[in-house]
Structures are given as structure tokens and as C-alpha cells.
Design a protein around this motif. Structure first.
Motif, short mmCIF file in Angstrom:
data_model
loop_
_atom_site.label_atom_id
_atom_site.label_comp_id
_atom_site.label_asym_id
_atom_site.label_seq_id
_atom_site.Cartn_x
_atom_site.Cartn_y
_atom_site.Cartn_z
N GLY A 789 9.26 5.32 4.95
CA GLY A 789 8.81 4.26 5.58
C GLY A 789 9.90 3.00 5.06
O GLY A 789 9.41 1.78 4.92
N ASN A 790 11.02 3.38 4.72
CA ASN A 790 12.07 2.48 3.99
C ASN A 790 11.55 2.05 2.56
O ASN A 790 11.87 0.57 2.42
N HIS A 791 10.73 2.50 2.07
CA HIS A 791 10.10 2.10 0.73
C HIS A 791 10.56 3.01 -0.48
O HIS A 791 10.40 4.12 -0.01
N ALA A 792 10.79 2.72 -1.56
CA ALA A 792 11.38 3.40 -2.48
C ALA A 792 10.45 3.28 -3.78
O ALA A 792 10.74 3.79 -4.90
N ASP A 793 9.38 2.51 -3.57
CA ASP A 793 8.57 2.08 -4.96
C ASP A 793 7.22 3.03 -4.88
O ASP A 793 6.16 2.52 -5.38
N TRP A 794 7.23 4.14 -4.33
CA TRP A 794 6.08 5.09 -4.45
C TRP A 794 5.79 5.33 -5.69
O TRP A 794 6.86 5.71 -6.52
N ARG A 795 4.45 5.77 -5.90
CA ARG A 795 4.07 6.18 -7.08
C ARG A 795 2.83 7.10 -7.12
O ARG A 795 2.47 7.30 -5.80
N LEU A 796 2.44 7.81 -8.27
CA LEU A 796 1.15 8.43 -8.43
C LEU A 796 -0.06 7.65 -8.49
O LEU A 796 0.06 6.72 -8.96
N PRO A 797 -0.94 8.07 -7.60
CA PRO A 797 -2.11 6.85 -7.63
C PRO A 797 -3.03 7.33 -8.97
O PRO A 797 -2.90 8.26 -9.50
N THR A 798 -3.83 6.23 -9.15
CA THR A 798 -4.92 6.62 -10.17
C THR A 798 -5.92 7.35 -9.60
O THR A 798 -6.30 7.69 -8.47
N ALA A 799 -6.87 7.95 -10.55
CA ALA A 799 -8.07 8.89 -10.16
C ALA A 799 -9.06 7.68 -9.29
O ALA A 799 -9.57 8.16 -8.20
N GLY A 800 -9.00 6.67 -9.67
CA GLY A 800 -9.99 5.79 -8.85
C GLY A 800 -9.57 5.60 -7.48
O GLY A 800 -10.35 5.55 -6.43
N GLU A 801 -7.95 5.52 -7.36
CA GLU A 801 -7.73 5.19 -6.13
C GLU A 801 -7.73 6.57 -4.99
O GLU A 801 -7.94 6.07 -3.89
N LEU A 802 -7.61 7.38 -5.66
CA LEU A 802 -7.69 8.75 -4.89
C LEU A 802 -9.13 8.88 -4.51
O LEU A 802 -9.69 9.31 -3.34
N ALA A 803 -9.99 8.53 -5.53
CA ALA A 803 -11.31 8.74 -5.39
C ALA A 803 -11.93 7.90 -4.12
O ALA A 803 -12.81 7.99 -3.26
N GLY A 804 -11.01 6.88 -3.99
CA GLY A 804 -11.73 5.64 -3.07
C GLY A 804 -11.25 6.41 -1.43
O GLY A 804 -12.01 5.87 -0.57
N ILE A 805 -10.49 7.27 -1.33
CA ILE A 805 -10.06 7.83 0.05
C ILE A 805 -10.70 9.13 0.36
O ILE A 805 -10.96 9.47 1.53
N TYR A 806 -11.20 9.96 -0.77
CA TYR A 806 -11.74 11.11 -0.60
C TYR A 806 -12.90 11.17 -0.79
O TYR A 806 -13.78 12.45 -0.55
N LYS A 807 -13.82 10.26 -1.67
CA LYS A 807 -15.16 10.35 -2.29
C LYS A 807 -15.90 8.98 -1.59
O LYS A 807 -16.92 8.92 -2.08
N SER A 808 -15.39 8.64 -0.68
CA SER A 808 -16.10 7.48 0.25
C SER A 808 -15.98 7.48 1.67
O SER A 808 -14.72 7.86 1.96
N SER A 809 -16.81 7.32 2.46
CA SER A 809 -16.67 7.60 3.81
C SER A 809 -16.09 6.13 4.64
O SER A 809 -16.43 4.82 4.03
N PRO A 810 -15.40 6.09 5.55
CA PRO A 810 -14.81 7.54 6.14
C PRO A 810 -13.53 8.05 5.20
O PRO A 810 -12.91 7.29 4.66
N TYR A 811 -13.60 9.47 5.37
CA TYR A 811 -12.77 10.24 4.57
C TYR A 811 -11.40 10.32 5.16
O TYR A 811 -11.48 10.61 6.32
N PHE A 812 -10.53 10.31 4.30
CA PHE A 812 -9.07 10.41 4.53
C PHE A 812 -8.87 12.10 5.19
O PHE A 812 -9.28 12.91 4.61
N PRO A 813 -8.07 12.08 6.20
CA PRO A 813 -7.98 13.49 6.85
C PRO A 813 -7.47 14.37 5.73
O PRO A 813 -6.51 14.16 5.08
N ALA A 814 -8.00 15.69 5.73
CA ALA A 814 -7.68 16.75 4.93
C ALA A 814 -6.31 17.44 5.46
O ALA A 814 -6.10 17.42 6.66
#
Length: 870
Positions: A789-814
Motif C-alpha cells: 500500500g506504498n507504506h514502508a512503516d510496517w511493524r510487528l503488532p503487540t499481543a494486545g493488538e493481535l488479541a483485539g482482532i482475533y479474540k473479540s467479535s467480529p473476528y478477522f478472517p482466518a
């Protein structure tokens, strides 16, 4: 003594045991502190409680300040003084947590070493401030139960040995300890000596061997009967005398059985003495009192007299029937006097008086009966209290058992019978457990020599004889089964002490083990050692062979090989050694053949016969190639010129490949190291080398061009294929994003934005993009190189950020990935671990950590530009 005990009992190779042993001075100081407190007067071990610490006793009459001064000699200043609040730094201390916390009125001491800490605690009783519970122990979060048992056995054995030393050496008089207690202490220590027991002009002898009571003598009485009598004596004096080496075993019962029988004899003697004493002390009724049998109550005046009081009321209390008869006699006299002095105008006065007397008698009888019951209850409580005091004062378990059995025999209907029987069972179990631990310790102390099996079997058999119904029978039988294996293991451990370079000694020792212990647990290990021995010996022979070859002196190496084949014929490397010897012999033969052929000079026919005759004798010689070359060289002497001309014609013909021409000349030079044409061949080779180098450069450049073209084509195909694959995957994920469009926005450029958190996520994770899992280090490199997406500032997420999309509804597609790396990494022990989040859609988030070397996946994230501007 203490250092020898530490070496003997503090066994094991764990880091905790090594740490305690390395800090030997601290351990000796701790044991000295335990001994000092145990020597204080009024110290109660309270055997019937489960101890919390290595050493736990109750102090009576010692002020807490006095005990703190004693503690401070070893620990220094208290970590927490009485009256002070527990410091914050101690609230999560393992020792404090193990003790269940420290109250404000309690004191806590601590001395730390690397793997744990020694601790001491003083706990005043809430309801009796005169009593203070004393705890001394060691706390380690990683120490095993077996290692703690070794440390506990060290403390108990140290105290027991110190008590024996304090009592007396052989030849000394024993004071301040009962005979049953001393016998039990001697049994625990495995003592061997003779005890001279004297009391009331009686002298008897008890003979101990290894702690076991083997014989006894009292007058003409011997064996068990003599032991019963001697142990039943009260206030007997004890003297230790040297052991009688000629004394044979006469007593086969366990010590506890002998003491129980002696208790019965003692009770019978005391009962007989008491009966005689009571008969002598019994008082007859007063002569001025009417006897019940001579003048029974007159039934016509009322009901029969009340029953007598219980037998255990006061000895000088008069029987109720005597009192009643006396009162009735007095009443009758008064009535007669009244009849003579009073006019018979009142005929009912006599009946009235009689009823009044009977009422008084009934009231008196009721009072006596009630008083008797109260007196009986009070006496029961008093004697039970005295028993408890005696039990608290007596530290020896066998003596406590004797006290309780005597009490139950004297008062079989006592209200505390069930409690005492329970305590008896507990004490017997503890004695049995101590005997079991002592048996294991005794076996462990045995030297594993030629007599080990007999000694160990004797110790185990003695335990099973004493306790045939013990819950430890199965483990003891298993230990008996393991005696032979233990000998095998000891023999196996001694194998490591044989010098590494003493191959014959090692070979004999390994073979001896396999012959003596064909089913030993280490059989496979010894076979491997035997195989390794063959490998090592073979390597030594190879090294010697290289030296022999360098010196062209083969006799020593051939002799070594012959010795190996003769002495180590069963080793798996024997065929290798035979092959090595054959090679060495062939090389020696080759040298001798060459010398003979060179001595033939120009007689090429004779020289050729030397080689052909050898080949007929040794057709499989390892030097066959060399010999054939020599024969060929001899045959070629006559045709050298023809060969050279053919070689020269071929090498100068440019129609042939230059490499083939050079190879032809090199072959000629190799076959003709000396000769009239050798130098010409070398000169020709020098002119051909530049031509070959030029041809090789052209060939190499052409090959590089072809390879580069092929790589470019393959890379182009790969990029096109990956682009199509990623495009298809993005389309699939975008389709799934539509189902959760209420929260996620597909930006159409390979990214998706979370409306709740404002974070922008890569539409594809590393699993879909790369098709494989990656380590944590590769994951960080992966996000650093992303340009989606023309962005070069990508990084690893924190555990809380990942939990926000996989441990709360609606869930991010697997995507098919199991779990994702996060930016949350930390050190655990000697490794660096990273928190990860699973892709399972669930509302419960459980923290999971993985080693950095594990293989996982990445879901890259960045902060959205619009959110960053806000």
C-alpha cells in the motif's frame, strides 16, 4: 563427626545439594544452632504433630528475647522482628510463603545461599504466651523431595548421634534417659555394645549388634524372657560395656515386641503390688457404728437404703448403709424417750419423724452419688492430663507408646480411648517409617564390595521380619530385587576409572562385566563401550600406520595388528584391522619388490618376472595397480619412441580439443616420469596451456551468459506467478472482509483498516504471502522489508493488538496460520521468548510464549495516517 555425616548423608548431584555442600560452613553453623536449641531445657518435640520444618519444637519458659539472641548467633539480625510489620520485600519470599505468612508478634530470620535460604521462625502461642514454637529449616523452590529428604535425614541423624555422644561412650554410665528410649536410639544408630542394667539389687545384661537386640541374660534366665524382665524394671541404671563378640543371637523378635511384652510383665507386677497394698491399708468400720449385716434397715419404716458410692471415691468416706443404720437407731431412741415423756395424745409424731429421717437419708444419698460422679469425672480428667504432660515430656516414641498402652490397660473404659488408640497407631506408623528410612540409609551407607549383597539382604530381611504387614513391603521387595543390579551398576561405574589408553585392561573389564551381569541394565552401554574401544584402538593403529609409512618401517605396526587380532578377536573392528594389516603388508612388499627390480638394472625381463611372480602369489594385493604400472613401464621401455611420436602427433593436431590434447600429454608424462622424451613432453605441455586457458575463458563466458539468461527468465516467471497468486489471495481475503465490513475497511491496496482501533493491517499475512512459517528474527526482517500500500512503516503488532482482532467479535478472517509473532519479547531463564497469539476465534485470551527459534507467522500492522494526524 559433622563433616563425615555431611559427606555420608548429603548425597546427590543436583545443583541444590551441590550449593548446600559448597557452603559447608553455613551448613555446619545451622546444625550447631539446631543442636544448641535442642539442648535447652523444656524443649518439647511434640511428636504427634506433622512438622512443617526440618526442626520444629515448642519452647516452654524461655523468653522470646533469649531465643532471638540464640538465633542471631547464626542468622544475624532478624529479617522481621516481633512487633514489626512484615517488610514488603519479604511478602513474596518463598520461605515466608511456605510458612503461611508471618504474624506481627512473630519473628523471622533468614540466611540465603544461591539456590535457597536457611530460615528460622519464632511463633508465640496466642493462648499461652509462655510457649513459643521454634522453626528451623531450608526452603528452595527447585529442590526435589528426595534432596529435601537427604537434608532432613542429616539433621535427624546429627541430633541423634549428638545425643548418644552426650550420654556416654562405651564404658560410661547413662543418666537422664529411660532404658526403652535408649534402646530405640541404639537401634536407630545401629550401635553394637553390651548394656549392664541394674536396679533394686538386680543386674541384667542386654546384648546389641548393629542396633538389634540379639541376646539378654538375667540370673539363670536368658533370651527373650530375660529381656522382658530387665526392660520392665523401674529406675534402672544403665552402663555401656564392650560388645561380646562370642554372643550368638537368641532373640529374633523386633525390639517393639520385646518392649510390649516387658510392659505386660510390669503391669502384672504393679497390679499384684497394688492388691497387696490395698489389703494392708483397708480400714474396718468403726466399732460404735452398727454393722450392716448385723442390723439391716427395718423395711416397715420405708424403702431400702440407697446404694453405696463408686469405688474410686475417698477412702475414708463411710458407706451409706452404715450411716442410715446409725441414723435409724438414733431416731428409734428418740421415739422411745418421747413415748415415756409425752402423753399419747399425738399418735402420729413417730411416723412423722421417721419420714423426715428417711427424706434426709435420701437427700444425703443423692448428694453422695452426685459427688461421686463429679469426683470420678474430675479424677479422669486429672489422670488424662497427667498422661498428656508425660507424653509431652517424653520425646522417645517407644516410651510414649508404653505410657499410652499402660494407661489403656489400666483404664479400658476411658472416654479418651479412641483418641489414644489413634495416637498409638500414628506413633507405630512413625516408628515403622523411621525403621524403613533407617534401613534404606543403612543399605545406602554400605560399601559395594564382595559382601554388599549379603549385608544388604540381611538389612532388608530384618525389616520384613519386624514389619511383615508394612506398607513398605512392596518397595523393600523391589529393593531386594535390585541388589544384584546395584552391584552391577557399581561395577559399571568403576569401569570409568580405568585409564583411557590401557586398552587391554578396559577390554578385560568390559568382558568381565558382560560375563558376570548378562542381564545387567548397563549391558547395552558396555557393549557400546566395547564397540567404542574397538574404534579407539583402530584409530590408534591407523595413526601408528601413518607413522610407519612415513618411516617405511612396517614391523612395529604389523606386530600391533597381530596383537589386536590375537587378544581382541571379538571386537567389531577386527575385519578393519585385518584389512589394515593387509595394506601394511602389501606396502612393505611393494618396497621390497621395487628394490629388487631396480637392482636388475637393464635386465627388464628379470625385473618383469619379479612383479608377475608376486602377482601370481598375491592376486588380491592392494598394491596391484602399482605393480601393473611397473610391468607396463618395463614393457614400454622398448616402445617409448613410438608412444612419444603418437602423443606428439595428437597433441599438435588442432582438430582435436585442446583439453584432450593436454590430457594426452599429461598422461604420457605421468607414465614416463623419466626418459629421453619426458622434457620434450613438458615443453609441449607449456605451449598448450595458454591455448587451453583461452578456450576455457571463451567457454566460461558463454556458460555464464546462458546461466544469467536462464536466471532472468526463471525470476520473471516466479514474479509473475507470485503476483497472480497474491492477487488471487487478496481477492479471497477481500471477499471475507465484506462479512465483517461493520468493523474492517478494505483499502483496495492490500491493506485493511480497523475502525475500532484505527490500526491498518496487511490484508495478507506471511503464511499466505510466503507459504511457509518463519522464525522470530526472520519475522522482524520480513516486516522491515514490507512495502504494501506504498507504506514502508510496517511493524510487528503487540499481543494486545493481535488479541483485539482475533479474540473479540467480529473476528478477522482466518488465513490458515496457527499463531502469530508479536513485538512482546523477553528473557526467560537462558532463553529469549516471545508472546504469541493464536488465530483461533475466541473471546478468552490466554497468554502463550514461544522460543525465538520456533516457526510461526506474521500479521503486519501500522498506525493509520489519519489517526496519526489526529
Amino acid at each position: 563427626m559433622v563433616l563425615s555425616l555431611i559427606e555420608e548423608l548429603l548425597t546427590g548431584d543436583s545443583k541444590e545439594i551441590r550449593d548446600i555442600a559448597d557452603n559447608e560452613a553455613i551448613l555446619v553453623g545451622f546444625l550447631t544452632l539446631v543442636k544448641g536449641i535442642d539442648d535447652l531445657p523444656d524443649i518439647d518435640s511434640r511428636f504427634y504433630e506433622d512438622t512443617r520444618s526440618l526442626y520444629q519444637v515448642t519452647s516452654s519458659g524461655h523468653a522470646i528475647d533469649e531465643l532471638m539472641r540464640i538465633m542471631a548467633d547464626f542468622f544475624g539480625q532478624p529479617a522481621k522482628a516481633p512487633g514489626k510489620s512484615l517488610p514488603v520485600t519479604l511478602r513474596f519470599d518463598p520461605a515466608v510463603k511456605y510458612l503461611g505468612g508471618i504474624r506481627k508478634d512473630q519473628a523471622f530470620f533468614q540466611k540465603k545461599i544461591k539456590t535457597g535460604s536457611y530460615y528460622g521462625a519464632l511463633w508465640p502461642w496466642k493462648k499461652n504466651a509462655d510457649k513459643i514454637e521454634i522453626h528451623l529449616g531450608f526452603c528452595s523452590q527447585s529442590m526435589s523431595n528426595a534432596d529435601y529428604g537427604h537434608l532432613e535425614a542429616l539433621v535427624k541423624t546429627f541430633l541423634s548421634k549428638k545425643k548418644l555422644e552426650t550420654v556416654s561412650d562405651v564404658g560410661g554410665q547413662i543418666h537422664g534417659i529411660s532404658l526403652p528410649s535408649f534402646l530405640q536410639m541404639s537401634e536407630m544408630e545401629g550401635a553394637t555394645y553390651t548394656l549392664r542394667v541394674a536396679g533394686d539389687d538386680r543386674v541384667g545384661y542386654l546384648y546389641l549388634d548393629g542396633g538389634n537386640l540379639i541376646a539378654a541374660q538375667y540370673g539363670d534366665c536368658r533370651g527373650s524372657e530375660a529381656a522382658y524382665r530387665i526392660i520392665s524394671w523401674d529406675k534402672a541404671s544403665i552402663r555401656i560395656e564392650p560388645a561380646d563378640a562370642e554372643r550368638e543371637r537368641e532373640i529374633h523378635e523386633p525390639l517393639m515386641h520385646v518392649m510390649m511384652e516387658s510392659l505386660k510383665i510390669k503391669d502384672e507386677d504393679q497390679a499384684e503390688s497394688a492388691a497387696i497394698f490395698q489389703a494392708a491399708q483397708k480400714k474396718p468400720l468403726s466399732p460404735d457404728r452398727p454393722q450392716p449385716e448385723k442390723k439391716p434397715p427395718v423395711k416397715k419404716h420405708g424403702p431400702p437404703p440407697a446404694p453405696t458410692v463408686a469405688a474410686d471415691t475417698s477412702a475414708d468416706m463411710q458407706p451409706i448403709d452404715s450411716i442410715l443404720l446409725s441414723d435409724l437407731s438414733d431416731n428409734e431412741s428418740e421415739e422411745k424417750d418421747a413415748d415415756t415423756s409425752v402423753d399419747k395424745k399425738k399418735p402420729t409424731s413417730r411416723v412423722t419423724k421417721l419420714l423426715m429421717v428417711l427424706g434426709g437419708v435420701i437427700l444425703l444419698a443423692g448428694g453422695v452419688i452426685g459427688g461421686g460422679e463429679f469426683l470420678e469425672y474430675r479424677q479422669t480428667a486429672q489422670r488424662y492430663g497427667r498422661l498428656m504432660a508425660n507424653l509431652a515430656a517424653e520425646k522417645a516414641l517407644d516410651a510414649q507408646i508404653i505410657l499410652m498402652m499402660k494407661y489403656l490397660k489400666a483404664y479400658p473404659e476411658d472416654a479418651h480411648r479412641a483418641e489414644l488408640e489413634n495416637r498409638l497407631r500414628k506413633a507405630n506408623r512413625e516408628i515403622e517409617a523411621q525403621a524403613y528410612e533407617k534401613t534404606l540409609a543403612d543399605v545406602k551407607r554400605l560399601s559395594i564390595d564382595g559382601r554388599y549383597e549379603k549385608k544388604a539382604l540381611s538389612l532388608y530381611t530384618d525389616f520384613l521380619t519386624k514389619y511383615p504387614q508394612s506398607p513398605y513391603v512392596e518397595s523393600v521387595n523391589a529393593a531386594i530385587e535390585g541388589i544384584h543390579q546395584k552391584i552391577a551398576t557399581a561395577h559399571f561405574e568403576r569401569l570409568a576409572g580405568i585409564p583411557e589408553n590401557d586398552f587391554p585392561a578396559r577390554y578385560r573389564a568390559y568382558r568381565t562385566y558382560l560375563e558376570r551381569f548378562p542381564r545387567g541394565a548397563e549391558k547395552e552401554a558396555v557393549n557400546r563401550m566395547l564397540s567404542d574401544l574397538g574404534d579407539q584402538y583402530y584409530r590408534v593403529l591407523e595413526e601408528q600406520a601413518a607413522i610407519c609409512e612415513a618411516k617405511t618401517a612396517w614391523e612395529d605396526c604389523l606386530a600391533r595388528c597381530d596383537r589386536f587380532l590375537a587378544e581382541f578377536a571379538i571386537l567389531p573392528n577386527v575385519e578393519k584391522v585385518r584389512a589394515l594389516r593387509s595394506r601394511l603388508q602389501d606396502k612393505q612388499d611393494r618396497v621390497e619388490l621395487t628394490v629388487k627390480a631396480e637392482l636388475a638394472g637393464d635386465d627388464y625381463i628379470y625385473a618383469k618376472r619379479i612383479y608377475t611372480d608376486y602377482l601370481s602369489r598375491r592376486p588380491d594385493t592392494t598394491q596391484k595397480t602399482y605393480i601393473l604400472k611397473r610391468i607396463e613401464a618395463l614393457n614400454g621401455e622398448l616402445a617409448k619412441k613410438s608412444v612419444w611420436e603418437q602423443t606428439l602427433a595428437y597433441a599438435t593436431n588442432s582438430d582435436h580439443d585442446v583439453n584432450h590434447r593436454i590430457q594426452r600429454v599429461e598422461t604420457y608424462i605421468q607414465k614416463n616420469q623419466t626418459g629421453p622424451y619426458t622434457q620434450k613432453a613438458r615443453d609441449l605441455l607449456g605451449t598448450l596451456e595458454p591455448e587451453r586457458e583461452a578456450a576455457m575463458r571463451i567457454q566460461k563466458a558463454e556458460e555464464q551468459r546462458r546461466q544469467a539468461l536462464a536466471r532472468e527468465q526463471a525470476e520473471k516467471v516466479r514474479r509473475e506467478r507470485d503476483a497472480r497468486r497474491i492477487q488471487q489471495l487478496r481477492a479471497q481475503i477481500s471477499e471475507q472482509i465484506r462479512d465483517v465490513a461493520s468493523r474492517y475497511t478494505d483499502n483496495g491496496d492490500g491493506t485493511v483498516t480497523d475502525r475500532v482501533t484505527g490500526l491498518t493491517w496487511c490484508l495478507l499475512d506471511s503464511y499466505l504471502e510466503l507459504g511457509r512459517c518463519i522464525s522470530y528474527r526472520t519475522a522482524k526482517t520480513y516486516v522491515g522489508q514490507l512495502n504494501v500500500g506504498n507504506h514502508a512503516d510496517w511493524r510487528l503488532p503487540t499481543a494486545g493488538e493481535l488479541a483485539g482482532i482475533y479474540k473479540s467479535s467480529p473476528y478477522f478472517p482466518a488465513s490458515g496460520a496457527n499463531w502469530y509473532w508479536t513485538a512482546d519479547s523477553f528473557v526467560r531463564g537462558y532463553h529469549r521468548v516471545v508472546d504469541v497469539v493464536t488465530a483461533v476465534p475466541e473471546t478468552v485470551f490466554t497468554r502463550i510464549s514461544k522460543n525465538e527459534e520456533n516457526c510461526g507467522h506474521v500479521r503486519a500492522v501500522r498506525r493509520s495516517d489519519d489517526l496519526g494526524q489526529r
